[in-house]
Scaffold this active site. Structure first.
Site, PDB file in Angstrom:
ATOM      1  N   HIS A 154     -25.368  28.688  -8.559  1.00 26.78           N
ATOM      2  CA  HIS A 154     -24.249  29.010  -7.666  1.00 26.78           C
ATOM      3  C   HIS A 154     -24.610  30.112  -6.655  1.00 26.78           C
ATOM      4  O   HIS A 154     -24.105  31.234  -6.729  1.00 26.78           O
ATOM      5  CB  HIS A 154     -23.005  29.416  -8.454  1.00 26.78           C
ATOM      6  CG  HIS A 154     -21.750  29.292  -7.629  1.00 26.78           C
ATOM      7  ND1 HIS A 154     -20.520  28.994  -8.154  1.00 26.78           N
ATOM      8  CD2 HIS A 154     -21.555  29.419  -6.285  1.00 26.78           C
ATOM      9  CE1 HIS A 154     -19.618  28.960  -7.184  1.00 26.78           C
ATOM     10  NE2 HIS A 154     -20.234  29.206  -6.026  1.00 26.78           N
ATOM     11  N   ARG A 190     -17.601  22.747  -5.186  1.00 22.75           N
ATOM     12  CA  ARG A 190     -17.005  23.076  -6.478  1.00 22.75           C
ATOM     13  C   ARG A 190     -17.242  21.899  -7.421  1.00 22.75           C
ATOM     14  O   ARG A 190     -17.064  20.740  -7.050  1.00 22.75           O
ATOM     15  CB  ARG A 190     -15.499  23.317  -6.342  1.00 22.75           C
ATOM     16  CG  ARG A 190     -15.136  24.650  -5.694  1.00 22.75           C
ATOM     17  CD  ARG A 190     -15.504  25.859  -6.541  1.00 22.75           C
ATOM     18  NE  ARG A 190     -15.134  27.122  -5.901  1.00 22.75           N
ATOM     19  CZ  ARG A 190     -15.929  27.845  -5.109  1.00 22.75           C
ATOM     20  NH1 ARG A 190     -17.159  27.431  -4.866  1.00 22.75           N
ATOM     21  NH2 ARG A 190     -15.499  28.978  -4.583  1.00 22.75           N
TER      22      ARG A 190
HETATM   23  P1  NDP Z   1     -13.061  24.625   4.835  1.00 16.27           P
HETATM   24  O1  NDP Z   1     -11.742  24.922   4.232  1.00 16.27           O
HETATM   25  O2  NDP Z   1     -13.430  25.254   6.116  1.00 16.27           O
HETATM   26  O3  NDP Z   1     -13.223  23.040   5.029  1.00 16.27           O
HETATM   27  C1  NDP Z   1     -12.883  22.130   4.052  1.00 16.27           C
HETATM   28  C2  NDP Z   1     -13.157  20.709   4.565  1.00 16.27           C
HETATM   29  O4  NDP Z   1     -12.852  19.782   3.525  1.00 16.27           O
HETATM   30  C3  NDP Z   1     -12.310  20.340   5.772  1.00 16.27           C
HETATM   31  O5  NDP Z   1     -13.045  19.544   6.668  1.00 16.27           O
HETATM   32  C4  NDP Z   1     -11.186  19.531   5.153  1.00 16.27           C
HETATM   33  O6  NDP Z   1     -10.616  18.561   6.008  1.00 16.27           O
HETATM   34  C5  NDP Z   1     -11.915  18.833   4.030  1.00 16.27           C
HETATM   35  N1  NDP Z   1     -10.972  18.423   2.971  1.00 16.27           N
HETATM   36  C6  NDP Z   1     -10.161  19.223   2.253  1.00 16.27           C
HETATM   37  N2  NDP Z   1      -9.425  18.469   1.410  1.00 16.27           N
HETATM   38  C7  NDP Z   1      -9.779  17.183   1.632  1.00 16.27           C
HETATM   39  C8  NDP Z   1      -9.343  15.958   1.093  1.00 16.27           C
HETATM   40  N3  NDP Z   1      -8.397  15.886   0.153  1.00 16.27           N
HETATM   41  N4  NDP Z   1      -9.910  14.816   1.565  1.00 16.27           N
HETATM   42  C9  NDP Z   1     -10.861  14.866   2.524  1.00 16.27           C
HETATM   43  N5  NDP Z   1     -11.310  16.010   3.083  1.00 16.27           N
HETATM   44  C10 NDP Z   1     -10.764  17.150   2.634  1.00 16.27           C
HETATM   45  O7  NDP Z   1     -14.128  24.963   3.710  1.00 16.27           O
HETATM   46  P2  NDP Z   1     -15.633  25.471   3.914  1.00 16.27           P
HETATM   47  O8  NDP Z   1     -16.384  24.464   4.713  1.00 16.27           O
HETATM   48  O9  NDP Z   1     -15.664  26.870   4.382  1.00 16.27           O
HETATM   49  O10 NDP Z   1     -16.136  25.505   2.400  1.00 16.27           O
HETATM   50  C11 NDP Z   1     -16.099  24.347   1.586  1.00 16.27           C
HETATM   51  C12 NDP Z   1     -16.211  24.783   0.134  1.00 16.27           C
HETATM   52  O11 NDP Z   1     -17.541  25.218  -0.148  1.00 16.27           O
HETATM   53  C13 NDP Z   1     -15.357  25.994  -0.251  1.00 16.27           C
HETATM   54  O12 NDP Z   1     -14.034  25.598  -0.507  1.00 16.27           O
HETATM   55  C14 NDP Z   1     -16.058  26.492  -1.490  1.00 16.27           C
HETATM   56  O13 NDP Z   1     -15.492  25.860  -2.616  1.00 16.27           O
HETATM   57  C15 NDP Z   1     -17.488  26.001  -1.329  1.00 16.27           C
HETATM   58  N6  NDP Z   1     -18.443  27.094  -1.212  1.00 16.27           N
HETATM   59  C16 NDP Z   1     -19.500  27.126  -2.084  1.00 16.27           C
HETATM   60  C17 NDP Z   1     -20.449  28.117  -2.002  1.00 16.27           C
HETATM   61  C18 NDP Z   1     -21.638  28.113  -2.889  1.00 16.27           C
HETATM   62  O14 NDP Z   1     -22.394  29.081  -2.889  1.00 16.27           O
HETATM   63  N7  NDP Z   1     -21.875  27.073  -3.650  1.00 16.27           N
HETATM   64  C19 NDP Z   1     -20.331  29.212  -1.017  1.00 16.27           C
HETATM   65  C20 NDP Z   1     -19.213  29.054  -0.122  1.00 16.27           C
HETATM   66  C21 NDP Z   1     -18.300  28.033  -0.230  1.00 16.27           C
HETATM   67  P3  NDP Z   1      -9.782  19.009   7.332  1.00 16.27           P
HETATM   68  O15 NDP Z   1     -10.798  19.680   8.219  1.00 16.27           O
HETATM   69  O16 NDP Z   1      -9.314  17.727   7.888  1.00 16.27           O
HETATM   70  O17 NDP Z   1      -8.705  19.937   6.880  1.00 16.27           O
END
Ligand code: NDP
Length: 311
Positions: A274, A226
């Site tokens: 995107h 994002r």
């Molecule tokens: P998940 O919710 O599975 O994983 C998010 C990861 O980010 C986790 O490892 C989490 O840590 C970490 N995280 C969250 N907040 C923090 C923080 N404050 N500090 C450090 N680490 C943090 O998400 P996904 O992997 O499924 O997807 C990630 C993002 O990709 C989605 O939220 C979406 O916005 C984006 N996306 C974009 C697409 C595109 O086409 N461009 C398509 C699909 C998704 P922890 O594991 O410790 O909780």
């Protein structure tokens, strides 16, 4: 006996493909496409992507909301959302597409392809001696359903991969760290940084001018999650000064990216509209059906979202 009913809403996804995929998993499901929902009180489940404000207030008996994608940042902070379980999509097709995007973007820099693209435009044979991949440090921010497989795939290719998340992970081949105090070190040590962080109140603006300045001069930045995780103005400034050498960006503060946005004029930015990853209904429907079955049994759905945490 009345059948369970689901309402589908999405400005971008194909309702026919979803109906076919989901009803082949759940033949007894009454699949209705907004606005043809019949009596709203009979709707049990919602399968939605960015529905309009007030959408959820229409359905008093919802038992599950499933987000038609991985990113729930536009869903969790709405005030019309009734307190029901929320789940997001995650399917092998989505993971494979995101991994392919990250591998492409990282490899393009690691193998100097961006330099050859420019040389070709100048009509120049420009030799750059390849570097072994183990010398190239790649940081992956966010080790969730998409970040972890991307990081592990890069590690499997031979890159020196460092991963960062909120809570500590243990991923074979990836040097993992966690928590705010570990971010500066990761940024300072990686010449390529990939963001796969969800947008939450904590992650908004997490990569500002200070954080970008920590990265080695000329570092490459890839954002497939994002835009608002990064301070866009600070990134433009860093790309103009060369502090950040290159960026591959799939996500933007305003989409479609406005015609007068500075990114369009920056030769060191690769813009993709995107689409780093999308959901494939035929592959994702099984999990959506399984979540519905679990909710029917009174269990939490698959890929449950913590609305308070924001992802
Ligand atoms: P998940 O919710 O599975 O994983 C998010 C990861 O980010 C986790 O490892 C989490 O840590 C970490 N995280 C969250 N907040 C923090 C923080 N404050 N500090 C450090 N680490 C943090 O998400 P996904 O992997 O499924 O997807 C990630 C993002 O990709 C989605 O939220 C979406 O916005 C984006 N996306 C974009 C697409 C595109 O086409 N461009 C398509 C699909 C998704 P922890 O594991 O410790 O909780």
């Amino acid at each position: 006996m009345t059948r369970d009913a689901l309402v589908f809403y999405s400005p971008v996804d194909d309702p026919r493909a979803w109906k076919e995929a989901l009803t082949s998993e759940l033949p007894d499901l009454d699949f209705r496409v907004d606005p043809d929902v019949g009596d709203p009180a009979t709707i049990d489940y919602a399968l939605v992507w960015v529905p309009p404000t007030g959408f959820f207030q229409r359905f008093p008996n919802l038992k599950l909301v499933t987000n038609l994608g991985a990113g729930v940042d536009r869903l969790v902070r709405r005030d019309d959302l009734v307190p029901v379980p929320i789940s997001r999509l995650s399917d092998p097709g989505m993971v494979a597409l995101m991994t392919s995007y990250v591998v492409f973007a990282v490899t393009r820099y690691a193998r100097d392809i961006h330099i050859f693209e420019r040389a070709q435009r100048r009509g120049e044979w420009h030799y750059v001696h390849p570097r072994p991949l183990f010398e190239i440090k790649v940081g992956v921010l966010g080790l969730g359903e998409l970040g972890a497989p991307a990081a592990q795939t890069l590690a499997g290719m031979g890159f020196d991969v460092r991963g960062w998340s909120r809570t500590q992970k243990d991923l074979p081949g990836v040097a993992c760290s966690a928590g705010p105090e570990a971010l500066d070190n990761l940024l300072a040590s990686c010449e390529i940084v990939v963001s796969l962080l969800p947008l939450t109140p904590e992650s908004r603006g997490m990569l500002g001018a200070r954080e970008l300045a920590l990265m080695p001069k000329g570092a490459k930045f890839i954002n497939a999650s994002r835009s608002a995780v990064v301070d866009e103005a600070a990134l433009v400034a860093a790309l103009r000064s060369g502090a950040i050498g290159e960026a591959t960006l799939d996500v933007f503060d305003i989409e479609p990216l406005p015609a007068d946005h500075p990114y369009w004029t920056l030769d060191n930015v690769l813009i993709t509209p995107h689409l780093a990853s999308i959901t494939v209904p035929a592959l994702a429907a099984r999990d959506v059906a399984e979540s519905i079955k679990r909710v029917r049994r009174g269990e939490p759905p698959l890929h449950a979202v913590d609305a308070h945490r924001g992802y």
